[in-house]
Design a protein around this motif. Structure first.
Motif, PDB file in Angstrom:
ATOM      1  N   ILE A 323       0.949  -1.339   0.110  1.00  0.00           N
ATOM      2  CA  ILE A 323       0.033  -0.108  -0.003  1.00  0.00           C
ATOM      3  C   ILE A 323       0.813   1.303  -0.014  1.00  0.00           C
ATOM      4  O   ILE A 323       0.481   2.402  -0.117  1.00  0.00           O
ATOM      5  N   VAL A 324       2.052   1.079   0.267  1.00  0.00           N
ATOM      6  CA  VAL A 324       2.973   2.125   0.187  1.00  0.00           C
ATOM      7  C   VAL A 324       3.515   2.836  -1.055  1.00  0.00           C
ATOM      8  O   VAL A 324       4.346   1.998  -1.654  1.00  0.00           O
ATOM      9  N   THR A 325       3.161   4.054  -1.491  1.00  0.00           N
ATOM     10  CA  THR A 325       4.008   4.757  -2.723  1.00  0.00           C
ATOM     11  C   THR A 325       4.556   6.065  -2.024  1.00  0.00           C
ATOM     12  O   THR A 325       3.941   6.788  -1.446  1.00  0.00           O
ATOM     13  N   VAL A 326       5.813   6.236  -2.406  1.00  0.00           N
ATOM     14  CA  VAL A 326       6.579   7.338  -2.222  1.00  0.00           C
ATOM     15  C   VAL A 326       6.753   8.353  -3.295  1.00  0.00           C
ATOM     16  O   VAL A 326       7.578   7.555  -4.118  1.00  0.00           O
ATOM     17  N   MET A 327       6.373   9.239  -3.477  1.00  0.00           N
ATOM     18  CA  MET A 327       6.791  10.106  -4.801  1.00  0.00           C
ATOM     19  C   MET A 327       7.860  11.436  -4.426  1.00  0.00           C
ATOM     20  O   MET A 327       7.605  11.855  -3.256  1.00  0.00           O
ATOM     21  N   ALA A 328       8.940  11.617  -5.594  1.00  0.00           N
ATOM     22  CA  ALA A 328       9.464  12.799  -5.447  1.00  0.00           C
ATOM     23  C   ALA A 328       8.858  13.839  -6.013  1.00  0.00           C
ATOM     24  O   ALA A 328       8.109  13.511  -7.180  1.00  0.00           O
ATOM     25  N   ASP A 329       9.155  14.972  -6.044  1.00  0.00           N
ATOM     26  CA  ASP A 329       8.503  16.185  -6.788  1.00  0.00           C
ATOM     27  C   ASP A 329       9.198  17.578  -6.596  1.00  0.00           C
ATOM     28  O   ASP A 329       9.770  17.685  -5.614  1.00  0.00           O
ATOM     29  N   ARG A 330       9.083  18.527  -7.489  1.00  0.00           N
ATOM     30  CA  ARG A 330       9.635  20.048  -7.367  1.00  0.00           C
ATOM     31  C   ARG A 330       8.508  20.733  -7.686  1.00  0.00           C
ATOM     32  O   ARG A 330       8.575  22.056  -7.949  1.00  0.00           O
ATOM     33  N   ASP A 331       7.063  20.365  -7.770  1.00  0.00           N
ATOM     34  CA  ASP A 331       6.192  21.064  -8.187  1.00  0.00           C
ATOM     35  C   ASP A 331       4.748  21.087  -7.213  1.00  0.00           C
ATOM     36  O   ASP A 331       3.865  21.687  -7.394  1.00  0.00           O
ATOM     37  N   LEU A 401       4.741  10.653   1.092  1.00  0.00           N
ATOM     38  CA  LEU A 401       4.019   9.209   1.047  1.00  0.00           C
ATOM     39  C   LEU A 401       2.491   9.714   0.432  1.00  0.00           C
ATOM     40  O   LEU A 401       1.820  10.789   0.872  1.00  0.00           O
ATOM     41  N   GLN A 402       2.266   8.805  -0.432  1.00  0.00           N
ATOM     42  CA  GLN A 402       0.804   9.032  -1.090  1.00  0.00           C
ATOM     43  C   GLN A 402      -0.444   8.550  -0.404  1.00  0.00           C
ATOM     44  O   GLN A 402      -0.385   7.494   0.159  1.00  0.00           O
ATOM     45  N   PRO A 403      -1.411   9.338  -0.420  1.00  0.00           N
ATOM     46  CA  PRO A 403      -2.592   8.958   0.344  1.00  0.00           C
ATOM     47  C   PRO A 403      -3.127   7.451  -0.149  1.00  0.00           C
ATOM     48  O   PRO A 403      -2.906   7.110  -1.284  1.00  0.00           O
ATOM     49  N   SER A 404      -4.049   6.838   0.313  1.00  0.00           N
ATOM     50  CA  SER A 404      -4.753   5.733   0.109  1.00  0.00           C
ATOM     51  C   SER A 404      -5.805   6.062  -0.877  1.00  0.00           C
ATOM     52  O   SER A 404      -6.093   7.285  -1.016  1.00  0.00           O
TER      53      SER A 404
END
Length: 522
Positions: A323-331, A401-404
């Motif tokens: 269930i865990v997805t972690v994203m990087a961003d600069r926006d 950390l991305q929401p459900s």
């Protein structure tokens, strides 16, 4: 060196007149003169680098301002107003980096910086273990700024001081004998020019308000603190103006008083529900730092440490539960690492990538020249330098950390716990040099019994190891629970550099985590 100086200035003039996102303040005489000054300095530095033998060069010209006001109880303790400017030149000579900087902004010093950087690169050749191979970075002429409503530097100091004293007064009226508060504001204009033809102008604002109240028990000599939960943001003065500080101060005073009467936690393995005001820091230390590619190759071993994550783990390591997805961003709006370009001149779109996707480790963070270490065609816009006198190194973008995908509430996560602890706010922490074994505290702790919040607890910390911890996550809050935390002072490098970075998170539930009683040392 791929562009002539005449062509550089011609394209610069055309781009600034006709392209890029408009800067609200850029129409003023001061902004225009700074832009013209940066262009002259860049021309001189890039010319000198080419003449001295550099195959690549870039220049950063920075103008920085900061204000700090702090108050304790009924008095203003400190007011600091500062400004600085300077330039840094980075060159690549036969696959070896060189760097030099100056705080005097004139073309002669810019040229001297380039020559010094080239000499440094030549001297470093004997120590270099491998050549730096740069990917191609598209040439861009652009302008960008952090969107704000109100420039914090336009607000009079006495108005800010009055606001701080009002916060302290509200906390003391609510029963807290001690209250400290501060406002920190940063404004930074950053110009980047490269031998590849880029000229980039970015304007950053960062605002950090904070209060800490202290309650005491004269009978026992014990005391308890509670700080505000509002994190630093890329924002203007509206970030302070729109927050109900008096209510925050009253609540903090009440919470600190309750902590004095809270019962000690019973140590042992329990389920754990973490509010995002606590989880952002755990995310930063266990996932953010462990997935930096320079750590995986030992480049931070002398100071910030290495990592348990290996290059061969990319695409294979089961870092977390599915269930865990972690994203990087600069926006991300308000993100401290949000920008149109990193300090390598890489566009922000390269910084949007999954670090962890459905539990599996997917990508390292990389600065320019590092992607070839693991056979990738380009880096992912993860470069930052604290100031003009610092060499740009790999630093985190915003990591969240991305929401459900379901509309899961905090209450639903708590309802699924028979015996556990709920933690709000960040506190003390400790983690080993490989970002593996850790211990985190918090600010507010509550017992969970049969799916319901119970009494307030004290002396709580949780202890685990990174991969088992994230694999124990079996519940995440939905998008309505999303909250953006962060820090202005993530340290890394030698000499040490501080970097601003934000981390979004939602409430999360973890099964069978070791809970410590810090008061008894268990």
């Amino acid at each position: 060196m791929s562009i002539s100086r005449r062509k550089f200035l011609q394209s610069l003039a055309a781009g600034l007149l006709g392209g890029g996102a408009p800067l609200a303040a850029a129409t003023s005489e001061g902004r225009s003169s700074r832009r013209e000054e940066a262009a002259r300095l860049a021309e001189a530095a890039l010319d000198a680098a080419r003449t001295a033998g550099a195959g690549y060069a870039d220049v950063r010209v920075l103008f920085s301002e900061s204000e700090v006001l702090s108050a304790r109880e009924e008095r203003i303790e400190n007011v600091e107003v500062s400004a600085s400017s300077g330039l840094g030149v980075r060159v690549l000579v036969n696959g070896v980096w060189g760097f030099s900087s100056a705080s005097v902004l004139d073309p002669a010093h810019a040229s001297a910086c380039s020559r010094s950087a080239v000499e440094m690169a030549k001297s470093n050749r004997a120590l270099a273990t491998q050549r730096v191979e740069l990917e191609r970075v598209e040439a861009r002429i652009d302008r960008w700024r952090v969107p704000i409503e109100q420039d914090p530097f336009s607000i009079p100091l006495d108005q800010k001081a009055e606001e701080l004293l009002g916060i302290n007064a509200a906390a003391r009226a609510a029963g807290a004998p001690f209250c400290r508060s501060f406002f920190l504001f940063v404004r930074q204009e950053k110009f980047f020019a490269s031998s590849g033809g880029s000229f980039l102008e970015q304007l950053f604002f960062r605002t950090y308000p904070r209060l800490t109240v202290t309650a005491t028990d004269p009978g026992t000599g014990r005391f308890a603190n509670r700080s505000s939960f509002l994190p630093p943001r890329a924002a203007g003065y509206e970030y302070i103006r729109l927050h109900d500080w008096k209510q925050e101060a009253r609540q903090a005073a009440e919470d600190a008083s309750r902590k004095l009467k809270a019962k000690p936690v019973a140590a042992g393995k329990k389920d754990l529900v973490l509010h995002p005001t606590n989880l952002w820091l755990t995310l930063h230390e266990t996932i953010g730092h462990s997935t930096e590619l320079d750590r995986a190759f030992g480049y931070e071993a002398g100071f910030a440490g290495t990592t348990f994550v290996k290059p061969a783990d990319r695409g294979h390591l089961r870092f977390a539960s599915e269930i865990v997805t972690v994203m990087a961003d600069r926006d991300q709006p308000g993100g401290l690492a949000t920008a149109a370009y990193d300090d390598d001149g890489m566009p922000a779109r390269y910084a949007r990538f999954p670090i962890i996707s459905r539990g599996r480790f997917e990508n390292f963070q990389m600065a320019i020249g590092q992607s070839r270490w693991i056979g990738l065609p380009h880096s992912n816009a993860c470069s930052f330098a604290e100031g003009h006198a610092y060499f740009p190194i790999q630093r985190m973008p915003n990591i969240s950390l991305q929401p459900s995908q379901q509309d899961v509430s905090l209450e639903e996560l708590i309802a699924g716990v028979e015996d556990g602890v709920y933690i709000v706010g960040d506190g003390s922490w400790s983690i080993d040099q490989q970002r593996k074994n850790f211990q985190f505290g918090g600010q507010l702790f509550y017992e969970i019994r049969k799916g319901k919040l119970g009494e307030m607890l004290r002396d709580v910390a949780y202890q685990s190891t990174t991969v088992p911890f994230w694999n124990a996550c079996d519940g995440l809050g939905g998008v309505k629970e999303y909250w953006l935390g962060g820090t202005l002072s993530c340290g890394k490098g030698q000499p040490v550099q501080s970097a601003p970075v934000s981390h979004g998170a939602v409430p999360a539930r973890f099964r069978g985590i070791q809970i410590l009683n810090t008061g008894r040392g268990i």
